[in-house]
Design an enzyme around this catalytic site. Structure first.
Site, short mmCIF file in Angstrom:
data_model
loop_
_atom_site.label_atom_id
_atom_site.label_comp_id
_atom_site.label_asym_id
_atom_site.label_seq_id
_atom_site.Cartn_x
_atom_site.Cartn_y
_atom_site.Cartn_z
N LYS A 1 0.83 -1.19 0.00
CA LYS A 1 0.00 0.00 0.00
C LYS A 1 0.88 1.25 0.00
O LYS A 1 2.03 1.15 0.39
CB LYS A 1 -0.95 -0.04 1.19
CG LYS A 1 -0.36 0.45 2.52
CD LYS A 1 -1.39 0.35 3.59
CE LYS A 1 -1.40 1.42 4.61
NZ LYS A 1 -0.26 1.90 5.28
N GLU B 1 -1.41 3.33 18.72
CA GLU B 1 0.05 3.30 18.63
C GLU B 1 0.65 4.35 19.56
O GLU B 1 0.03 5.38 19.80
CB GLU B 1 0.49 3.60 17.20
CG GLU B 1 0.01 2.57 16.19
CD GLU B 1 0.54 2.86 14.80
OE1 GLU B 1 1.64 2.40 14.48
OE2 GLU B 1 -0.14 3.57 14.05
N ASP C 1 -4.23 6.08 5.84
CA ASP C 1 -3.10 5.24 6.23
C ASP C 1 -3.55 3.98 6.99
O ASP C 1 -2.93 2.94 6.86
CB ASP C 1 -2.16 6.07 7.12
CG ASP C 1 -0.90 5.33 7.51
OD1 ASP C 1 -0.21 4.84 6.60
OD2 ASP C 1 -0.60 5.24 8.73
N HIS D 1 -6.29 -1.25 6.99
CA HIS D 1 -6.19 -2.18 8.11
C HIS D 1 -7.48 -2.33 8.92
O HIS D 1 -7.96 -3.43 9.16
CB HIS D 1 -5.07 -1.75 9.07
CG HIS D 1 -3.73 -1.57 8.41
ND1 HIS D 1 -3.31 -2.36 7.36
CD2 HIS D 1 -2.72 -0.70 8.65
CE1 HIS D 1 -2.09 -1.98 6.99
NE2 HIS D 1 -1.72 -0.97 7.75
N LYS E 1 -2.02 7.87 16.64
CA LYS E 1 -0.59 7.86 17.00
C LYS E 1 -0.43 8.53 18.37
O LYS E 1 -1.27 9.33 18.77
CB LYS E 1 0.21 8.68 15.98
CG LYS E 1 0.00 8.26 14.54
CD LYS E 1 0.82 7.07 14.17
CE LYS E 1 0.68 6.74 12.70
NZ LYS E 1 1.09 5.38 12.38
C1 BG6 Z 1 1.32 0.87 8.44
C2 BG6 Z 1 1.05 2.34 8.59
O1 BG6 Z 1 0.60 0.36 7.37
O2 BG6 Z 1 0.92 0.21 9.65
C3 BG6 Z 1 1.79 2.91 9.78
O3 BG6 Z 1 1.48 3.02 7.40
C4 BG6 Z 1 1.45 2.12 11.03
O4 BG6 Z 1 1.47 4.29 9.98
C5 BG6 Z 1 1.64 0.63 10.80
O5 BG6 Z 1 2.32 2.56 12.06
C6 BG6 Z 1 1.11 -0.17 11.99
O6 BG6 Z 1 1.44 -1.52 11.82
P1 BG6 Z 1 1.65 -2.49 13.07
O7 BG6 Z 1 1.84 -3.83 12.48
O8 BG6 Z 1 2.84 -1.99 13.83
O9 BG6 Z 1 0.39 -2.37 13.90
#
Ligand code: BG6
Length: 484
Positions: free
Chosen positions: A148, A216, A235, A240, A331
């Site tokens: 992506k 996060e 994003d 997701h 975030k």
């Molecule tokens: C990515 C995003 O696809 O997924 C990021 O671009 C994000 O911004 C990340 O931090 C989170 O992934 P994970 O696996 O750490 O939850």
């Protein structure tokens, strides 16, 4: 418990962008772990392709360093780093020109499965796809793997899909959403469709609401430039969180097969109602002592991009009419945690005295950092003093239940790359899914852009803006605590 490793067919994997951040952080350490697990056939080879001028020896050194840097403990568990490095080759390739393609072709003579990983900026997807085709590298059974973002709105996603379709068939295109490669995400399907227990209750008659949280602790420092053009909606939510929502809400597919699963996910996305303005909250983290604010990280003092979003969604279908889905992601929040909570309704009538209280069952699916499931059930509080009710968790951490091997599950990228080699598209997004997700997302983004909305500030280390709490409070509901 000993995990089974099923070897894959001999393959040649080309990583365009083979010297980039994703390759060094995730793809190459992941491949190394699959090598250590004994999953790679003897002749399998990995070819890094990028612009830099270097030879294979220098590339191997770069990969060795990357594995040490990004795969801390594991190299010691697997002494055969040298064996893995021998599988690696490097070719300097000009994605937009002629240089290097013949050398690449010469290297690709060994194995039957050919996979090309586009770990490059999306603006190069078309150029690389075209050259693969024109140089005779895109045979009918070749596979391409894309990261992506797949566009930044419906029009650009359609244009990208159209370009790819000029050179490849849909069954050759593997669009990665790494959330689909996470162990518990797949467990969601096992839990829903492998047990009789949950499915009869999995509808609006019994489920009060569902909460999906992906929190996060990191900010966007270091990638503020990219992120500021994207924001949490593009994003995280469009891909997701949308995928999690699909897996939790979809109808049982007739078989656990790529198109059967993806057809059902697509129906969920298409049944999502437009989100009402009052049902969305956007936020940006404020500065905290010497920690920068979102706008500092984005290097734009007037940025109106959100790095937090919470929203209430509805799925218009027979199963879910009337059950809201609350999504939030952000975030610099309190803890790093991702979970899905299915909150059931109260019993229709309580046989107990009013002071016994009213209780609800909650099924929590923990995605990270610890993977597992928890079911909150109501029992009698032990001891004398009458019938007082209390909620206790039936807690199942996968590592407690399945032993230490359960902690040693492949990371999302390892699993997904092996699925590419196996030719299994179940955990990859189909073009129409991506377009449907943008078709739902676009009006939401256009809405706040037209209104000129500015995201609410929230404290770093908090649970997000106050208004996000209100989003649930006004429905008489409450977000679960953000805790890992
Ligand atoms: C990515 C995003 O696809 O997924 C990021 O671009 C994000 O911004 C990340 O931090 C989170 O992934 P994970 O696996 O750490 O939850």
């Amino acid at each position: 418990m000993v995990s089974r490793v099923i070897p894959v067919d001999p393959f040649d994997l080309v990583i365009f962008g083979g010297t980039g951040d994703l390759a060094r952080r995730k793809i190459l350490p992941g491949l190394f772990r699959r090598h250590c697990a004994g999953q790679m056939p003897e002749t399998a080879q990995v070819i890094g392709a990028a612009r830099s001028d270097m030879d294979s020896a220098a590339y191997r050194q770069m990969v060795r360093d990357a594995i040490h840097e990004f795969d801390g403990e594991r190299p010691d568990d697997c002494p055969d780093l040298a064996g893995f490095l021998e599988r690696l080759h490097y070719v300097a390739v000009d994605a937009q020109g002629e240089g290097g393609w013949q050398e690449l072709k010469d290297l690709l003579r060994k194995n039957t499965v050919k996979a090309f990983y586009f770990s490059v900026a999306p603006s190069l997807f078309g150029d690389i796809a075209e050259r693969l085709k024109n140089k005779g590298l895109a045979r009918r059974d070749a596979r391409i793997v894309l990261e992506k973002p797949f566009g930044r709105d419906l029009d650009s996603a359609k244009a990208l899909n159209k370009t790819l379709a000029t050179y490849f068939h849909e069954d050759q295109i593997y669009r990665i959403d790494h959330y689909l490669g996470k162990e518990t995400v797949q467990n969601l399907m096992a839990v829903r469709f492998g047990n009789m227990l949950f499915e009869p209750l999995w509808n609006s008659q019994y489920v009060d609401h569902i909460q999906i949280t992906v929190a996060e602790t990191v900010g966007v420092g270091g990638r503020g430039g990219y992120y500021d053009k994207s924001g949490a909606m593009r994003d995280m939510v469009q891909n997701h969180l949308m995928q999690l929502l699909c897996l939790i809400a979809m109808e049982p597919p007739s078989r656990f097969e790529p198109d059967a699963v993806r057809d059902e996910k697509l129906k969920v996305i298409r049944a999502l109602e437009p989100v009402q303005t009052q049902d969305i909250v956007r936020g940006q983290y404020a500065a905290d002592g010497d920690q920068p604010s979102y706008r500092d990280d984005a290097e734009d003092p007037r940025s109106t991009t959100e790095c937090f979003v919470a929203m209430k969604c509805h799925i218009s279908n027979w199963r879910w009419a009337g059950t809201p889905f609350y999504l939030r992601t952000g975030k610099r929040l309190k803890e790093r945690t991702s979970e899905i909570a299915v909150v059931f309704k109260e019993t229709p009538h309580s046989i107990f005295d009013a002071d016994a209280g009213r209780h609800r069952n909650i099924l929590i699916i923990h995605l990270q950092p610890k993977e597992g499931m928890e079911l909150g059930v109501t029992i009698k509080e032990p001891g004398p003093g009458g019938m007082r009710l209390v909620d206790v968790p039936l807690d199942m951490s996968f590592s407690d239940a399945l032993g230490p091997d359960a902690e040693d599950v492949p990371d999302a990228y390892e699993r997904l790359i092996m699925d590419v080699i196996r030719g299994n598209q179940t955990l990859f997004m189909r073009g129409d899914e991506v377009e449907a997700a943008w078709a739902w997302t676009d009006p939401i983004i256009e809405g706040w852009e037209e209104r000129g909305e500015v995201p609410k500030l929230y404290d770093a280390g908090s649970t997000g803006p106050e208004d996000a709490l209100m989003l649930m409070h006004r429905d008489g509901r409450k977000w679960r605590e953000i805790r890992s």
